[in-house]
Design a protein around this motif. Structure first.
Motif, PDB file in Angstrom:
ATOM      1  N   MET A  40      32.748  37.629  52.797  1.00 42.96           N
ATOM      2  CA  MET A  40      34.009  38.263  53.163  1.00 42.96           C
ATOM      3  C   MET A  40      33.919  38.920  54.540  1.00 42.96           C
ATOM      4  O   MET A  40      34.824  38.803  55.364  1.00 42.96           O
ATOM      5  N   THR A  41      32.816  39.625  54.798  1.00 39.38           N
ATOM      6  CA  THR A  41      32.687  40.344  56.065  1.00 39.38           C
ATOM      7  C   THR A  41      32.363  39.423  57.236  1.00 39.38           C
ATOM      8  O   THR A  41      32.690  39.746  58.382  1.00 39.38           O
ATOM      9  N   ASP A  64      36.169  38.018  35.894  1.00 38.50           N
ATOM     10  CA  ASP A  64      37.432  38.612  36.320  1.00 38.50           C
ATOM     11  C   ASP A  64      37.284  39.577  37.484  1.00 38.50           C
ATOM     12  O   ASP A  64      38.289  40.017  38.064  1.00 38.50           O
ATOM     13  N   SER A  65      36.050  39.924  37.851  1.00 40.58           N
ATOM     14  CA  SER A  65      35.864  40.741  39.052  1.00 40.58           C
ATOM     15  C   SER A  65      36.232  39.957  40.307  1.00 40.58           C
ATOM     16  O   SER A  65      36.391  40.539  41.383  1.00 40.58           O
ATOM     17  N   LEU A  66      36.402  38.643  40.163  1.00 45.57           N
ATOM     18  CA  LEU A  66      36.824  37.811  41.295  1.00 45.57           C
ATOM     19  C   LEU A  66      38.333  37.873  41.542  1.00 45.57           C
ATOM     20  O   LEU A  66      38.793  37.464  42.607  1.00 45.57           O
ATOM     21  N   ILE A  67      39.093  38.332  40.572  1.00 45.02           N
ATOM     22  CA  ILE A  67      40.552  38.246  40.679  1.00 45.02           C
ATOM     23  C   ILE A  67      41.071  38.979  41.909  1.00 45.02           C
ATOM     24  O   ILE A  67      41.833  38.431  42.721  1.00 45.02           O
ATOM     25  N   THR A  68      40.676  40.238  42.081  1.00 45.79           N
ATOM     26  CA  THR A  68      41.143  41.003  43.245  1.00 45.79           C
ATOM     27  C   THR A  68      40.637  40.389  44.540  1.00 45.79           C
ATOM     28  O   THR A  68      41.358  40.334  45.545  1.00 45.79           O
ATOM     29  N   VAL A  99      36.329  46.603  51.287  1.00 48.95           N
ATOM     30  CA  VAL A  99      35.925  45.566  52.229  1.00 48.95           C
ATOM     31  C   VAL A  99      37.034  44.529  52.268  1.00 48.95           C
ATOM     32  O   VAL A  99      37.440  44.014  51.211  1.00 48.95           O
ATOM     33  N   GLN A 100      37.546  44.242  53.442  1.00 48.26           N
ATOM     34  CA  GLN A 100      38.588  43.242  53.590  1.00 48.26           C
ATOM     35  C   GLN A 100      37.984  41.950  54.140  1.00 48.26           C
ATOM     36  O   GLN A 100      37.182  41.980  55.083  1.00 48.26           O
ATOM     37  N   ALA A 101      38.377  40.838  53.548  1.00 47.99           N
ATOM     38  CA  ALA A 101      37.874  39.547  54.010  1.00 47.99           C
ATOM     39  C   ALA A 101      38.456  39.210  55.371  1.00 47.99           C
ATOM     40  O   ALA A 101      39.644  39.452  55.619  1.00 47.99           O
ATOM     41  N   VAL A 102      37.612  38.683  56.240  1.00 51.64           N
ATOM     42  CA  VAL A 102      38.090  38.233  57.543  1.00 51.64           C
ATOM     43  C   VAL A 102      38.396  36.741  57.468  1.00 51.64           C
ATOM     44  O   VAL A 102      37.967  36.036  56.537  1.00 51.64           O
ATOM     45  N   LYS A 146      42.140  39.490  48.655  1.00 46.30           N
ATOM     46  CA  LYS A 146      41.139  39.330  49.719  1.00 46.30           C
ATOM     47  C   LYS A 146      40.500  40.669  50.077  1.00 46.30           C
ATOM     48  O   LYS A 146      40.138  40.915  51.234  1.00 46.30           O
ATOM     49  N   THR A 147      40.354  41.522  49.091  1.00 45.67           N
ATOM     50  CA  THR A 147      39.698  42.808  49.295  1.00 45.67           C
ATOM     51  C   THR A 147      38.705  43.053  48.167  1.00 45.67           C
ATOM     52  O   THR A 147      38.847  42.511  47.063  1.00 45.67           O
ATOM     53  N   LEU A 148      37.710  43.881  48.469  1.00 45.23           N
ATOM     54  CA  LEU A 148      36.719  44.273  47.471  1.00 45.23           C
ATOM     55  C   LEU A 148      36.601  45.795  47.504  1.00 45.23           C
ATOM     56  O   LEU A 148      35.985  46.362  48.418  1.00 45.23           O
ATOM     57  N   PRO A 149      37.214  46.485  46.558  1.00 43.35           N
ATOM     58  CA  PRO A 149      37.155  47.959  46.563  1.00 43.35           C
ATOM     59  C   PRO A 149      35.730  48.462  46.319  1.00 43.35           C
ATOM     60  O   PRO A 149      34.981  47.893  45.518  1.00 43.35           O
ATOM     61  N   VAL A 150      35.374  49.531  47.015  1.00 37.58           N
ATOM     62  CA  VAL A 150      34.101  50.223  46.805  1.00 37.58           C
ATOM     63  C   VAL A 150      34.455  51.673  46.473  1.00 37.58           C
ATOM     64  O   VAL A 150      34.417  52.561  47.349  1.00 37.58           O
ATOM     65  N   PRO A 151      34.842  51.961  45.235  1.00 40.87           N
ATOM     66  CA  PRO A 151      35.345  53.298  44.901  1.00 40.87           C
ATOM     67  C   PRO A 151      34.317  54.402  45.117  1.00 40.87           C
ATOM     68  O   PRO A 151      34.684  55.545  45.386  1.00 40.87           O
ATOM     69  N   GLU A 152      33.019  54.087  45.007  1.00 41.33           N
ATOM     70  CA  GLU A 152      31.988  55.107  45.208  1.00 41.33           C
ATOM     71  C   GLU A 152      32.035  55.686  46.626  1.00 41.33           C
ATOM     72  O   GLU A 152      31.625  56.829  46.860  1.00 41.33           O
TER      73      GLU A 152
END
Length: 376
Positions: A162-163, A182-186, A202-205, A191-197
Motif C-alpha cells: 500500500m505504501t 475480512d480484515s481485507l474488506i476495508t 495508512v492510505q494506499a498510493v 484503500k486504507t488500513l487504520p492503525v488505531p494504536e
C-alpha cells in the motif's frame, strides 16, 4: 591455523556465490522483462514496470520487433490473461480461482513480477494465518520499552504494498480463517488500513493492488463472505482444454525445472509425457480419450502440476539410475503415488484402469508392465 567453515552457516561471500534453487520470477526471467521494458512504448499505469499489453505478452509469450523471444509462462485462453491484467490496472482486486494445479500461484507470481518488478510481497494463507499477517504486527521489545510508535510497528506485506504502490499476493485465501479474511474488506474498498494504536491510517498510493488465489475444492472450508467477494474480480483458470496443450505445459515446465537441477534434457521423453498426461486426463474425466470406455475417478486431483512432478521425478530416475532416456519404468512409480492417495478405494480404481484400459491399448505394453511391477 586453518579455520573450518560450517556449511550450514556460510560466510557472506559464499552466500553470494550460491545459486538459489528456485529464483523468483523477476530474476529468472530478468532478460525478458528488460527486453519488454525497453521496447514497450504503450501507456503504463502509475508505478507499473510494463504496460498492460507488455504484461500480457510476458505471460502468454511472443516475439518482439528486435527478435527477442518471450517464452510463454501460461498456456491458456488469451482473454483470461487480458481480463486479469486489466483488473490490476483498475481499483479492483483480482481473485484467481480454480482447481488444484491450474497455475494460480504461478500466474500470480508472474503478474506481480511483470507489474511491480517484485513478486516477494506475499501472504501465505493457512488455517493459522493471523490478522497481523495482513494488517501489521509489533516489535514487542520496542513496544514494551517505548509504547506504540511507528518504530515499533512491523508492516505486513499488504501494508508495504500500500505504501509503495506495488502488487501484493495472498495465496490460498480460502484457507485463512474467515475473521482474518475480512480484515481485507476495508483495505480493498477504502484503500486504507487504520492503525488505531497510533491514531493514524495508512492510505494506499497509486499502483497498489492485490492478487489472491483460491482453490475450488476448498469451497466451504473458509468460504469468502459476500462482502469480501464483492471486492474482487474473479477469474477462473481452467484445466488445459486438450491433451496437446497439457503436454506442452508439462514439457515446458519439466524442461525449466530440469535445467535448474542440472538434469539432462529428455528429447526422447515426449512419448512418456504424453502417456502421463493421457492417464491423468482420463482418470480425471472418468472416460477414455476416445470416449468409448467409462472409468472410475480416484480421490486425488491428478492436476497438471502433479503430472509435472511425476515427469520430473522420472527424469531424475533416468539420469541418476538409468541411461538418461525417460522410459515407462521411470514414471510408473510416480503415477502410482499420484493416483493412489486412498490405499483402499484408489488402489481398486487404479487396478481396474490398468486392466480395462492400459492393458488393451496398442503400444502401451511396456507401460502396463512397469505399472504392474510397481503396483505389486
Amino acid at each position: 591455523m586453518s579455520v573450518s567453515v560450517d556449511p550450514l552457516f556460510p560466510k557472506p561471500a559464499q552466500q553470494q556465490s550460491a545459486q538459489p534453487l528456485r529464483p523468483h520470477a523477476e530474476h529468472a526471467f530478468a532478460t525478458e522483462l528488460t527486453a519488454l521494458a525497453a521496447q514497450d512504448d504503450r501507456p503504463r499505469p502509475a508505478r507499473w514496470k510494463l504496460s498492460p499489453w507488455a504484461v500480457a505478452t510476458y505471460l502468454l509469450g511472443g516475439t518482439l520487433p528486435d527478435g527477442t523471444v518471450i517464452t510463454p509462462k501460461y498456456v491458456g485462453p488469451r482473454r483470461i490473461v487480458e481480463v486479469a491484467v486489466t483488473t490490476l490496472a483498475t481499483d479492483r482486486a483480482l481473485l484467481l480461482l480454480g482447481v488444484p494445479g491450474t497455475a494460480k500461484t504461478w500466474v500470480s507470481e508472474h503478474l506481480a513480477a511483470a507489474v511491480s518488478g517484485d513478486s516477494t510481497l506475499l501472504v501465505q494463507g493457512t488455517a493459522g494465518t493471523p490478522e497481523e499477517a495482513i494488517r501489521y504486527g509489533w516489535n514487542y521489545a520496542q513496544l514494551l520499552a517505548n509504547g506504540p510508535s511507528r518504530a515499533a510497528l512491523v508492516p505486513s506485506p499488504v501494508m508495504r504494498a500500500m505504501t509503495e504502490g506495488m502488487t501484493v499476493r495472498v495465496e490460498e485465501l480460502t484457507r485463512i480463517p474467515a475473521d482474518v479474511q475480512d480484515s481485507l474488506i476495508t483495505i480493498l474498498s477504502e484503500k486504507t488500513l487504520p492503525v488505531p494504536e497510533l491514531g493514524e491510517e495508512v492510505q494506499a498510493v497509486r499502483g497498489f493492488n492485490l492478487v489472491a488465489t483460491a482453490n475450488d475444492r476448498d469451497r466451504g472450508v473458509n468460504e469468502l463472505s459476500s462482502a469480501l467477494r464483492r471486492r474482487f474480480n474473479t477469474v477462473v483458470l481452467p484445466l488445459p482444454e486438450s491433451v496437446e496443450a497439457e503436454v506442452d505445459i508439462v514439457a515446458r515446465r519439466v524442461d525449466q525445472i530440469g535445467r535448474s537441477l542440472d538434469l539432462p534434457a529428455a528429447p526422447d521423453g515426449f512419448d512418456e509425457i504424453r502417456r502421463v498426461v493421457t492417464v491423468f486426463r482420463e482418470l480425471r474425466d472418468g472416460i477414455t480419450s476416445d470416449g468409448r470406455t467409462k472409468v472410475k475417478s480416484p480421490s486425488g486431483t491428478l492436476s497438471t502440476a502433479e503430472a509435472i512432478s511425476v515427469v520430473t521425478g522420472g527424469l531424475a530416475l533416468a539420469a541418476h539410475f538409468g541411461d538418461g532416456v525417460l522410459r515407462a519404468g521411470d514414471v510408473a512409480a510416480g503415477i502410482l503415488g499420484a493416483v493412489v492417495r486412498d490405499p483402499a478405494a484408489d488402489r481398486v480404481v487404479w487396478q481396474e484402469y490398468l486392466e480395462a484400459v492400459v492393458r488393451e491399448r496398442h503400444g502401451w505394453t511396456d507401460f502396463y508392465r512397469a505399472c504392474r511391477e510397481v503396483s505389486g
